[in-house]
Write a protein that holds these residues in place. Structure first.
Motif, PDB file in Angstrom:
ATOM      1  N   GLU A   1      11.255  11.789   5.867  1.00 56.37           N
ATOM      2  CA  GLU A   1      10.627  10.967   4.838  1.00 56.37           C
ATOM      3  C   GLU A   1      11.570   9.854   4.372  1.00 56.37           C
ATOM      4  N   LYS A   2      12.832  10.188   4.192  1.00 55.84           N
ATOM      5  CA  LYS A   2      13.790   9.175   3.737  1.00 55.84           C
ATOM      6  C   LYS A   2      14.060   8.140   4.828  1.00 55.84           C
TER       7      LYS A   2
ATOM      8  N   ARG B   1      13.407   4.052   4.540  1.00 57.20           N
ATOM      9  CA  ARG B   1      14.364   3.013   4.925  1.00 57.20           C
ATOM     10  C   ARG B   1      13.748   2.046   5.930  1.00 57.20           C
TER      11      ARG B   1
ATOM     12  N   ILE C   1      18.535   7.688  -3.810  1.00 61.12           N
ATOM     13  CA  ILE C   1      17.538   8.154  -2.843  1.00 61.12           C
ATOM     14  C   ILE C   1      17.683   9.654  -2.589  1.00 61.12           C
ATOM     15  N   LYS C   2      18.910  10.142  -2.694  1.00 63.43           N
ATOM     16  CA  LYS C   2      19.154  11.573  -2.499  1.00 63.43           C
ATOM     17  C   LYS C   2      18.482  12.415  -3.589  1.00 63.43           C
TER      18      LYS C   2
END
Length: 317
Positions: free
Chosen positions: A4-5, A9, A26-27
């Motif tokens: 998903e991350k 990006r 974002i983490k």
């Protein structure tokens, strides 16, 4: 979670945006779903369901992937009253909403901590949108003049909210995904535009970030004092504007006059309290500042089509 991350990006790269300044933030994001549907050059659709472990903001730069377009965000919010108060004075994400702005504008995105957010974001090319609306485009002409800086917020209707929830919880197995998502994106836009046609008529002018912040401060202060309305002088002082300018900008952004908007918020709160079933109709009315319960009943019926008691019998959780 990693996938998903990575999608996030890649989306940022496609839009010409940088996430380098918020790599650590974002983490903090925990995704239930993130789905990006590329229907360019007409539409780019992002479906996401997430929770941030703590509140952070991201300044989204202007999007240059299309020359002229609208950025439309449909957002369901699931939060406790305590969390809502903790988000801050502007509290841009403190209730379900739809927000519209030209794609070339910079904006602030808030990820509220410990709040479940279901969001459908649609980037749509302007000429494509005009063709979709057809001969009715003149009725919403202010939306197509993207050279003017504008910012519009609309209430999330139950139909919009249900559709956002459907997409946020959808399994894409065994569907024609591109056709399906294009259809659903246009359905959301249709529902939104149908609501906008009911707005109070007003001229649309250039808005600065300071003016947008000021009317949100007024709006959120109204929302925090539903049981006792603030006076005109108090709201004017809070906004830092004169009364005429405050009324004009408030109506431009929210589509209702200040007093009408105040009563709309009270009726939404009344419906929530009644649905929970802990209070009687009279107790809800008194809690929201109504000394005249007959007036409360008439106002509720105007908004929902039923007297509070009948509506409560039908809709109680």
């Amino acid at each position: 979670m990693f996938n998903e991350k990575l999608k996030m990006r890649r989306l940022a790269e496609k839009l010409g945006l940088s996430l380098s300044s918020i790599e650590e933030e974002i983490k903090l994001l925990h995704f239930n779903q993130l789905n990006i549907v590329d229907l360019m050059p007409d539409i780019l659709l992002m479906v996401r369901s997430l929770i941030a472990s703590q509140t952070f903001t991201y300044k989204r730069k202007p999007i240059g992937v299309i020359e002229k377009g609208l950025f439309i965000s449909f957002q369901n919010i699931f939060l406790t009253e305590e969390t809502g108060k903790a988000i801050g004075k502007r509290a841009l994400n403190n209730q379900p909403h739809v927000r519209i702005m030209p794609s070339h504008l910079e904006s602030e995105v808030i990820f509220p901590g410990d709040v479940h957010v279901q969001q459908i974001t649609i980037l749509v090319e302007l000429e494509y949108l005009k063709r979709f609306v057809g001969n009715d485009a003149d009725k919403l002409s202010y939306l197509f003049d993207v050279e003017k800086t504008f910012w519009i917020e609309e209430f999330m209707s139950p139909e919009m909210s249900d559709l956002v929830a459907e997409l946020a919880n959808l399994s894409t197995e065994n569907i024609l995904s591109q056709a399906f998502y294009r259809l659903k994106a246009l359905e959301l836009i249709y529902l939104l535009f149908s609501n906008l046609l009911k707005r109070e008529k007003t001229e649309h002018h250039h808005l600065s970030n300071a003016e947008i912040d000021a009317v949100y401060l007024v709006r959120n202060t109204i929302e925090s004092n539903l049981e006792k309305p603030l006076t005109k002088d108090e709201l004017v002082k809070l906004s830092g504007m004169n009364e005429l300018k405050l009324r004009r900008i408030f109506t431009q952004v929210f589509g209702k006059g200040i007093y009408e908007y105040y009563n709309h918020l009270r009726m939404q709160k009344a419906a929530t309290l009644l649905r929970q079933g802990d209070l009687s109709v009279s107790e809800v009315g008194y809690q929201l500042g109504f000394s005249n319960l007959s007036y409360f009943g008439r106002l509720f019926e105007k908004h929902f089509g039923l007297k509070p008691k009948k509506w409560n019998d039908k809709n109680r959780i």
